[in-house]
Scaffold this active site. Structure first.
Site, PDB file in Angstrom:
ATOM      1  CB  SER A  13      -0.904  -0.071   1.300  1.00  0.00           C
ATOM      2  OG  SER A  13      -0.097  -0.032   2.354  1.00  0.00           O
ATOM      3  CB  SER A 138      16.796  -3.834   6.887  1.00  0.00           C
ATOM      4  OG  SER A 138      17.468  -2.274   7.185  1.00  0.00           O
ATOM      5  CE1 TYR A 151      12.844  -2.798  10.484  1.00  0.00           C
ATOM      6  CE2 TYR A 151      15.095  -2.010  10.245  1.00  0.00           C
ATOM      7  CZ  TYR A 151      13.706  -2.047   9.695  1.00  0.00           C
ATOM      8  OH  TYR A 151      13.813  -2.156   8.250  1.00  0.00           O
TER       9      TYR A 151
HETATM   10  N1  LIG Z   1      12.610   2.827   4.489  1.00  0.00           N
HETATM   11  C1  LIG Z   1      13.460   2.383   4.480  1.00  0.00           C
HETATM   12  O1  LIG Z   1      14.736   3.125   4.565  1.00  0.00           O
HETATM   13  C2  LIG Z   1      13.882   0.717   4.440  1.00  0.00           C
HETATM   14  C3  LIG Z   1      15.373   0.285   4.762  1.00  0.00           C
HETATM   15  C4  LIG Z   1      15.589  -1.031   4.815  1.00  0.00           C
HETATM   16  C5  LIG Z   1      14.423  -2.087   4.888  1.00  0.00           C
HETATM   17  N2  LIG Z   1      13.269  -1.416   4.800  1.00  0.00           N
HETATM   18  C6  LIG Z   1      12.050  -2.560   4.656  1.00  0.00           C
HETATM   19  O2  LIG Z   1      11.462  -2.278   3.750  1.00  0.00           O
HETATM   20  C7  LIG Z   1       9.981  -2.831   3.788  1.00  0.00           C
HETATM   21  C8  LIG Z   1       9.069  -1.583   3.335  1.00  0.00           C
HETATM   22  O3  LIG Z   1       9.303  -0.391   4.110  1.00  0.00           O
HETATM   23  P1  LIG Z   1       8.900   0.860   3.690  1.00  0.00           P
HETATM   24  O4  LIG Z   1      10.057   2.037   4.084  1.00  0.00           O
HETATM   25  O5  LIG Z   1       8.220   0.985   2.532  1.00  0.00           O
HETATM   26  O6  LIG Z   1       7.728   1.224   4.778  1.00  0.00           O
HETATM   27  P2  LIG Z   1       6.465   2.150   5.074  1.00  0.00           P
HETATM   28  O7  LIG Z   1       6.336   3.053   4.117  1.00  0.00           O
HETATM   29  O8  LIG Z   1       6.464   2.436   6.462  1.00  0.00           O
HETATM   30  O9  LIG Z   1       5.104   0.876   4.633  1.00  0.00           O
HETATM   31  C9  LIG Z   1       5.189  -0.323   5.351  1.00  0.00           C
HETATM   32  C10 LIG Z   1       4.364  -1.335   4.840  1.00  0.00           C
HETATM   33  O10 LIG Z   1       4.172  -2.315   5.387  1.00  0.00           O
HETATM   34  C11 LIG Z   1       2.589  -2.551   5.855  1.00  0.00           C
HETATM   35  N3  LIG Z   1       2.733  -3.034   7.377  1.00  0.00           N
HETATM   36  C12 LIG Z   1       3.084  -2.338   8.189  1.00  0.00           C
HETATM   37  N4  LIG Z   1       3.051  -3.199   9.571  1.00  0.00           N
HETATM   38  C13 LIG Z   1       2.215  -4.265   8.798  1.00  0.00           C
HETATM   39  C14 LIG Z   1       1.514  -5.422   9.656  1.00  0.00           C
HETATM   40  N5  LIG Z   1       1.817  -5.556  10.934  1.00  0.00           N
HETATM   41  N6  LIG Z   1       0.881  -6.125   8.866  1.00  0.00           N
HETATM   42  C15 LIG Z   1       0.688  -5.966   7.713  1.00  0.00           C
HETATM   43  N7  LIG Z   1       1.446  -5.004   6.714  1.00  0.00           N
HETATM   44  C16 LIG Z   1       2.166  -4.110   7.714  1.00  0.00           C
HETATM   45  C17 LIG Z   1       2.037  -1.133   5.930  1.00  0.00           C
HETATM   46  O11 LIG Z   1       0.643  -1.268   5.446  1.00  0.00           O
HETATM   47  P3  LIG Z   1      -0.567  -0.357   5.755  1.00  0.00           P
HETATM   48  O12 LIG Z   1      -0.030   1.000   5.602  1.00  0.00           O
HETATM   49  O13 LIG Z   1      -1.638  -0.718   5.075  1.00  0.00           O
HETATM   50  O14 LIG Z   1      -0.580  -0.651   7.219  1.00  0.00           O
HETATM   51  C18 LIG Z   1       2.808  -0.477   4.493  1.00  0.00           C
HETATM   52  O15 LIG Z   1       2.288  -1.214   3.297  1.00  0.00           O
HETATM   53  C19 LIG Z   1      10.012  -3.139   5.326  1.00  0.00           C
HETATM   54  O16 LIG Z   1      10.108  -4.406   5.514  1.00  0.00           O
HETATM   55  C20 LIG Z   1      11.193  -2.309   5.750  1.00  0.00           C
HETATM   56  O17 LIG Z   1      11.462  -2.889   7.140  1.00  0.00           O
HETATM   57  C21 LIG Z   1      12.949   0.064   4.691  1.00  0.00           C
END
Ligand SMILES: NC(=O)c1ccc[n+]([C@@H]2O[C@H](COP(=O)([O-])OP(=O)(O)OC[C@H]3O[C@@H](n4cnc5c(N)ncnc54)[C@H](OP(=O)(O)O)[C@@H]3O)[C@@H](O)[C@H]2O)c1
Length: 242
Positions: A13, A138, A151
């Site tokens: 999403s 990550s 985390y």
């Molecule tokens: N951003 C970074 O710098 C970064 C770096 C390394 C890894 N990551 C990893 O990449 C992935 C995506 O991160 P992002 O930055 O895109 O995060 P984000 O913008 O916060 O989006 C998180 C997504 O995960 C969903 N979500 C969160 N908690 C959930 C739960 N308990 N059950 C089901 N769905 C859940 C949210 O759904 P809703 O909004 O619909 O609730 C949203 O679609 C994550 O695994 C994160 O750890 C991110």
């Protein structure tokens, strides 16, 4: 049964998952894009790919929702070929300040929630060709980061999880790989104070945060193109972990 390959992207999403949903849909796959709270955002993304993308509810903390999710995908398209385990939750706090219940919640969602979903998708993946599971971990799981013991523990666990899964299901033709993004501009990183943001960006050899599209391209490569890669970790971090 649909003639198109079919993908499931959790947390589609927003942020990285939204970009992965778009990347796979542009390649011509059916994509089930999951949301937990952001239903409208997920539906808006899917509306750009009519007949090809659907928004479905999924909560990492609810085993039943994993089963229902897979049932909905199969009811819609009759097949499932590739699964991207992108949904994740972050809670920061040093080890002596983060509440132990919260600490375990991070582990339960990011590791236990994905384990539940893997159990639910395997029967369908076993029927597919070039079936794959791609975890989004990550660089924090590789390198550690202050305030991130929960985390980092969870994201680090995904490396061992994927490698073990690869060994368990390789004989069934299913690949399991991991993408390890560096810092990316999304809602998850939006609250990082400017001074830390600058420091983080400078540590990357490329001197910047990544974009969601850059992570999505690497994820789509592992999920769809890398037919002889399994148990692999692909770091996509602009050299942050060098
Ligand atoms: N951003 C970074 O710098 C970064 C770096 C390394 C890894 N990551 C990893 O990449 C992935 C995506 O991160 P992002 O930055 O895109 O995060 P984000 O913008 O916060 O989006 C998180 C997504 O995960 C969903 N979500 C969160 N908690 C959930 C739960 N308990 N059950 C089901 N769905 C859940 C949210 O759904 P809703 O909004 O619909 O609730 C949203 O679609 C994550 O695994 C994160 O750890 C991110």
């Amino acid at each position: 049964m649909s003639e198109r390959r079919t993908a499931l992207v959790t947390g589609g999403s927003r942020g990285i998952g939204a970009a992965i949903t778009r990347a796979l849909a542009k390649r011509g796959l059916n994509v089930a894009c999951t949301y937990r709270n952001s239903r409208e955002e997920a539906e808006r993304i899917c509306a750009d790919y009519p007949d090809q993308a659907v928004a479905l509810s999924f909560d990492l903390g609810n085993a039943e929702s994993a089963t229902q999710l897979v049932e909905s995908v199969l009811a819609t398209w009759g097949r499932l070929d590739t699964v991207v385990l992108n949904a994740g939750m972050w809670r920061g706090g040093r080890i002596d300040s983060l509440d132990p219940t919260e600490w375990w919640r991070v582990l339960e969602a990011n590791v236990g929630g994905n384990a539940q979903l893997i159990r639910a998708v395997l029967p369908a993946l076993r029927k597919g060709e070039n079936a794959s599971v791609t975890f989004v971990s990550s660089v924090v799981g590789l390198q550690g980061f202050p305030g991130d013991t929960a985390y980092a523990s969870a994201k680090s666990a995904l490396f061992g999880f994927a490698r073990s899964l690869a060994k368990e299901v390789g004989k069934d033709g299913i690949r399991a790989n991991v993408v390890a993004p560096g810092f990316v501009e999304t809602d998850m990183t939006a609250d990082i104070p400017d001074v830390s943001r600058e420091h983080i960006a400078k540590r990357a050899v490329l001197r910047r945060f990544g974009t969601t599209e850059e992570i999505a391209a690497a994820t789509a490569f592992l999920a769809e193109d890398a037919t002889y890669c399994t148990g692999t970790v692909l770091t996509v971090d602009g050299g942050w972990s060098l």
